[in-house]
Design an enzyme around this catalytic site. Sequence first.
Site, PDB file in Angstrom:
ATOM      1  CD  GLU A  24       2.958  -3.793   7.557  1.00  8.76           C
ATOM      2  OE1 GLU A  24       4.128  -3.758   7.133  1.00  8.76           O
ATOM      3  OE2 GLU A  24       2.514  -4.691   8.294  1.00  8.76           O
ATOM      4  CG  ASP A  25      -1.455  -0.609   5.190  1.00 14.31           C
ATOM      5  OD1 ASP A  25      -1.083  -1.659   5.743  1.00 14.31           O
ATOM      6  OD2 ASP A  25      -1.838   0.396   5.809  1.00 14.31           O
TER       7      ASP A  25
END
Length: 725
Positions: free
Chosen positions: A77-78
């Site tokens: 996600e990051d």
Amino acid sequence: MQEIFDQLIAKIKKYNKNADFDKITRAYELAREAHKSQTRVAGGPFIIHPLEVANILADMSLDSDSITAALLHDTVEDTDVTLDDIKSQFGKEIADLVDGVTKLGRIPYSSKEEQQIENLRKMFLAMAKDIRVLLIKLADRLHNMRTISSMPEEKQRQKALETIEVYSPLAHRLGIQKIKTELEDISIKILDPIACREIEENIAKKMVQNEAFLSSIEESVKKRLDEAGLKHTISSRAKHIYSIYRKMYTQNRSFDEIYDLFAIRIIVDETVDCYNVLGIMHDMYKPIPRRFKDYISTPKPNMYQSLHTTVIGKAGVAFEVQIRTKEMDEVAEMGIAAHWKYKQNITDKRAGENLIWVRQLLEIQKESEDPDDLMRALKIDMFADEVFVFTPAGDVLNLPQGSTIIDFAYAIHSGVGNNMNGGKVNGRIVPIDYVLHNGDIVEIIRSSSSHGPSLDWLKMCKTSGARNKIRQWFKKEKRDENITRGKNEFEKEIKRNGLSMNDVLKDEIRVPLLNRFSAKSMDDLYAGIGYGGFSLNKVILKVLSECDKQKKQQEPEPAPELAAPEQPEKPQTKNYRGILVEGMDNCLIKLARCCNPLPGDEVVGFITRGFGVSVHKKNCVNVVNNTERDSNQRWVKVSWTQTSESLFTSTLQIVSRDRLNIVADVINLFSTMKIKTSSINARETKDGFTLINVSIEIKSLAQLEFVMNKLSRIQGVIDVVRGMQ
Ligand code: MN
């Protein structure tokens, strides 16, 4: 950081020496590298977060894959790390776990009414697919909540609400009391700090007042249990804040009215000891009536097992006593996660038992699975036949699996469905038969100039709700068209049956006809025919049977003594009465010539155009072929009435070796049996056989079988079969 990681490894070593430390270390290194430029709002490098999440899971003694996935859970996600990277370096199992956690993180949340929240929880369960995904997500949320104080206040409240409405109930459902209570206590302090401070102060005050009291109780209980020779451990504690809070605010009690503010917990070795301890406790202290609960014989749905009783000690202070075994205590604290602990050093038999426990916990009613494959049981498929999707406003809709955006639109409102032009899923335009997936955000594109639903939609939707609404639309919006179409069809068919519309519109016919179809007017009836609500055949059949009734009433009743016996040549194509047609009385019947059914044969009826119901044998070729092609509406259930004096035409083919007088012998047999033959014809085949086809008048199937049996005994006869060849 290295310190936290070392701590993690040490923790895992304690419960699982065979853990995949190489994989865990590689995951840590990859995550540290990927997150290296990020810092936490709470301060410090970001990698602390995945490390702490992994630590929480290690506290629950989870397996290597869970720990590895926990370390990687925020990378996709990051950071630049992709799912494929994880798959190639750590395998599919771990990639699936990380993907699952990432997807759960994308479920949007805004506070809703209870039903919506319940759907949202179900969506989490439906999307997780593997219990470990939920456990990682819960650990993730727990660490975020532990460090939430650095967030802006508004954000804190939002996260706290979501935690208390979605995450702590999930922890509860999985039986993980430890995480549940911590999540609740952190959240409620954010949501209602004043009340919580009061509760905390009150607890502290009571603790001071009762500290001596509690330790004296512990002491005397311990003494009695030792005397009784019961091995045990005792601990005492105050109830956690949120459960007091809930009792005060949902049951409207004051702090002083909460009886079980204090609890002592007694852990013993065996289940039977639990009941022995209970007896001793009730002997030592006065139990409060109706406060005893046996969750051992009747576990809670999340498999919590324990004995609870509330008793009154010296000085009138009430306290709760919880009694359970060590194993029950682990389940109470860790719920489903306790299962990994058992997994380490247990025999296969125990593993099987635990599987059952896991399944019961999840209320999965599935076929038994390989008891050795523990991991497979963790794949959850609780809502296999449901799909959970969002409206753009964040409402969760629960639809059957396989539903399309048509179902979605009609589930919102029939107006939305009827004006639908298309739809978007997760921001992208999709075809109208797009099948919805869990977590999809669905937006319906509407237009007031839409032409309304198309008939094709009936095939594309899954819910009966959508189908009914589409039919309703056709019924209402196209009424004029339906009336015209229905009227045309009706008139054509009336003419074909040799009737005139004037006949039909007479009250004697019209009124019973409209009643039969619950129509208020002929227009209603036409409209029904037009949109396919009533079958034209059934309508015509009713008209014919009413006409028939009318004719009957006009003819004088024959005097009983003059009533002639049935004429053998009549019944076949005339209005035969030896048959009952389900749902229709007094309708025209004929016995089909293709198969000549006899009383006793299994039969079905077919509503013909204009000739009433034609009755076929069930195994007639025309039945078999037609049921596949034709709409089922035209096939009706029929049965023979009990007695019948009628005669039926039946045809037989007799196969015989070619010999002199064979035909004469057959005719002889019929005449001795008093069976009328209406036609007989015989021919010789080239290979030396005689084929005799005969039509005879027969009373019943039983008689026919008798005749066939006799025929087959005639010298030279090889075969007797029913039907025209
Ligand atoms: Mn996270």
